[in-house]
Design a protein around this motif. Structure first.
Motif, PDB file in Angstrom:
ATOM      1  N   SER A 126      14.516  33.907 -17.113  1.00  0.00           N
ATOM      2  CA  SER A 126      13.562  34.945 -17.522  1.00  0.00           C
ATOM      3  C   SER A 126      12.265  34.303 -18.021  1.00  0.00           C
ATOM      4  CB  SER A 126      14.238  35.880 -18.530  1.00  0.00           C
ATOM      5  OG  SER A 126      13.588  35.883 -19.738  1.00  0.00           O
ATOM      6  N   LYS A 127      12.342  33.191 -18.782  1.00  0.00           N
ATOM      7  CA  LYS A 127      11.114  32.517 -19.265  1.00  0.00           C
ATOM      8  C   LYS A 127      10.277  31.977 -18.101  1.00  0.00           C
ATOM      9  CE  LYS A 127      12.016  31.279 -23.984  1.00  0.00           C
ATOM     10  NZ  LYS A 127      13.226  30.824 -24.666  1.00  0.00           N
ATOM     11  N   SER A 128      10.943  31.545 -17.043  1.00  0.00           N
ATOM     12  CA  SER A 128      10.209  30.942 -15.920  1.00  0.00           C
ATOM     13  C   SER A 128       9.520  31.997 -15.048  1.00  0.00           C
ATOM     14  CB  SER A 128      11.171  30.139 -15.048  1.00  0.00           C
ATOM     15  OG  SER A 128      12.014  31.030 -14.337  1.00  0.00           O
TER      16      SER A 128
ATOM     17  N   VAL B 149      15.280  25.324 -21.399  1.00  0.00           N
ATOM     18  CA  VAL B 149      15.964  25.882 -22.564  1.00  0.00           C
ATOM     19  C   VAL B 149      17.140  24.964 -22.922  1.00  0.00           C
ATOM     20  CG1 VAL B 149      17.231  27.882 -23.471  1.00  0.00           C
ATOM     21  CG2 VAL B 149      15.284  28.222 -21.927  1.00  0.00           C
ATOM     22  N   ILE B 150      17.242  24.610 -24.210  1.00  0.00           N
ATOM     23  CA  ILE B 150      18.321  23.707 -24.657  1.00  0.00           C
ATOM     24  C   ILE B 150      19.101  24.394 -25.770  1.00  0.00           C
ATOM     25  CG2 ILE B 150      18.883  21.418 -25.609  1.00  0.00           C
ATOM     26  CD1 ILE B 150      16.062  20.498 -24.702  1.00  0.00           C
TER      27      ILE B 150
ATOM     28  N   ALA C  63      16.807  24.246 -16.812  1.00  0.00           N
ATOM     29  CA  ALA C  63      15.361  24.193 -16.579  1.00  0.00           C
ATOM     30  C   ALA C  63      15.041  24.767 -15.214  1.00  0.00           C
ATOM     31  CB  ALA C  63      14.866  22.757 -16.669  1.00  0.00           C
ATOM     32  N   VAL C  64      13.830  25.303 -15.101  1.00  0.00           N
ATOM     33  CA  VAL C  64      13.341  25.757 -13.794  1.00  0.00           C
ATOM     34  C   VAL C  64      12.072  24.971 -13.490  1.00  0.00           C
ATOM     35  CG1 VAL C  64      12.456  27.714 -12.464  1.00  0.00           C
ATOM     36  CG2 VAL C  64      14.329  28.062 -14.100  1.00  0.00           C
TER      37      VAL C  64
ATOM     38  N   PHE D  80      26.775  29.146 -21.936  1.00  0.00           N
ATOM     39  CA  PHE D  80      26.019  28.869 -20.712  1.00  0.00           C
ATOM     40  C   PHE D  80      25.254  30.082 -20.151  1.00  0.00           C
ATOM     41  CE2 PHE D  80      29.880  30.296 -18.571  1.00  0.00           C
ATOM     42  CZ  PHE D  80      29.389  30.948 -17.445  1.00  0.00           C
ATOM     43  N   SER D  81      25.876  31.275 -20.220  1.00  0.00           N
ATOM     44  CA  SER D  81      25.222  32.413 -19.558  1.00  0.00           C
ATOM     45  C   SER D  81      23.920  32.786 -20.267  1.00  0.00           C
ATOM     46  CB  SER D  81      26.176  33.602 -19.452  1.00  0.00           C
ATOM     47  OG  SER D  81      26.666  33.922 -20.715  1.00  0.00           O
ATOM     48  N   LYS D  82      23.944  32.722 -21.600  1.00  0.00           N
ATOM     49  CA  LYS D  82      22.725  33.043 -22.374  1.00  0.00           C
ATOM     50  C   LYS D  82      21.603  32.068 -22.004  1.00  0.00           C
ATOM     51  CE  LYS D  82      24.514  33.095 -26.518  1.00  0.00           C
ATOM     52  NZ  LYS D  82      25.144  32.689 -27.505  1.00  0.00           N
ATOM     53  N   VAL D  83      21.963  30.776 -21.913  1.00  0.00           N
ATOM     54  CA  VAL D  83      20.952  29.747 -21.648  1.00  0.00           C
ATOM     55  C   VAL D  83      20.347  29.947 -20.252  1.00  0.00           C
ATOM     56  CG1 VAL D  83      20.502  27.257 -21.561  1.00  0.00           C
ATOM     57  CG2 VAL D  83      22.200  28.146 -23.155  1.00  0.00           C
TER      58      VAL D  83
END
Ligand code: KG4
Ligand code: ZN
Length: 315
Positions: free
Chosen positions: A63-65, A27-28, A16-17, A54-57
């Motif tokens: 990027s979403k934040s 992201v979960i 999370a950010v 982990f890297s994808k998450v």
């Protein structure tokens, strides 16, 4: 203040950010499908899948934040309790990012994170009394001031979520069984079967192993006699478990007179528990009945970001 938080204590890898107290992304990546065929979480498999995911998450959450990596001030991560292999991967990822960005890392407690999940969209007024209900814990915690955690009641054997999962397994329902039982109860007759009377121990402590054993015996007996109805059974089991939980919580409310009551952990997603807590809060004129949003009930990194933010604010 920009926080990047990582939660990897069991079979979810979440990032999370949080920017100035607001969640920008959470992201979960859940592994439930991978563990279901084994009837529960396989620790070795959980660690291996964390390494793959982990890297994808992380990239997805950042990027979403829409934040910039170099603006991150803190990297928070779950340090305990949890599966050791899963925790180590979260720690390693957090430490590596911290080293690369030259920013501090903050190890945090998973259960404290669950408690503060209800504070993400609300503001606690203290004292806070929290009913902490997950796969590994059943506790009543009192916070007289921010971050001042005191366990005033606990289970002496099984956790409530574990009890749901083991009974669900006997019913041949998929893992995790808690939400499955919760769904099936709809329209069931909760008085069709007789469940044992459950007593609190040492004033505010619980024991769930008796309910688990009695439930498994009931299932076996009624299946043998062809008198088993899964809807009625689940309604009765859920009623009995939630009544018992709230019996202890109500006693704690009378004793500690909180200004806020709240739920924490995976079982806080339970429909009956969420509705019954409002009746109890109203009975004792408690103005703040603050429940975590459903997306923050099961394991997630937003709650770890929120906890980190509180530590920065108060400690
Ligand atoms: O907090 P959590 O995601 O992981 C742990 O830290 O343990 O909690 C998972 C537990 C599982 O036992 C699951 O069956 C239970 O929470 N659970 C529920 C519900 N949703 C999740 N139990 C009862 N009713 C639900 N709706
Ligand atoms: Zn949890």
């Amino acid at each position: 203040m920009l926080i990047l938080a990582i939660e990897s204590s069991c079979d979810e890898f979440s990032v999370a950010v949080m920017e100035n107290g607001k969640i920008k992304s959470n992201v979960i990546s859940t592994q439930i499908k991978d563990h279901t065929k084994y009837g529960g979480v396989v620790p070795e498999l959980a660690s291996r899948l964390h390494v793959e995911n982990f890297s994808k998450v992380i990239l997805d959450a950042v990027s979403k934040s829409k934040v910039i990596w170099s603006d991150i001030d803190y990297i928070a991560y779950t340090n305990n309790p949890g599966l050791i292999g899963s925790l180590i991967i979260g720690r390693l990822v957090a430490k590596t990012i911290g080293l690369y960005l030259d920013k501090p890392t903050m190890p945090l407690n998973h259960m404290e994170g669950h408690i503060y999940s209800a504070n993400i969209d609300n503001d606690f007024e203290y004292p806070v009394l929290s009913l902490v209900v997950s796969g590994g814990h059943t506790q009543i915690q009192l916070l007289e001031k921010p971050l001042d955690f005191k366990v005033v009641g606990t289970t002496l054997d099984d956790a409530i979520g574990e009890c749901y999962d083991k009974v669900a397994r006997c019913l041949e329902l998929p893992y995790p069984g808690g939400p499955e039982i919760d769904k099936i109860t709809f329209g069931g007759n909760s008085s069709a079967y007789e469940f044992p009377k459950l007593n609190l121990i040492n004033e505010l402590d619980y024991s769930f192993s008796g309910l688990k054993t009695a439930s498994i015996n009931l299932i076996n007996k009624h299946r043998k006699n062809n008198t088993f109805n899964i809807k009625d059974f689940c309604a009765g089991f859920q009623n009995s478990a939630i009544d018992y939980l709230l019996n202890g919580f109500e006693k704690a409310i009378v004793k500690y007179k909180p200004r806020t009551i709240t739920l924490a952990g995976g079982v806080s997603a339970n429909k009956l528990l969420r509705s019954r807590i409002f009746s109890i809060g109203n009975k004792y004129n408690i103005c703040n009945i603050l429940l975590p949003d459903l997306k923050y009930c099961t394991d997630n990194a937003a709650m770890i970001a929120e906890l980190c933010n509180e530590y920065i604010k108060y400690k």
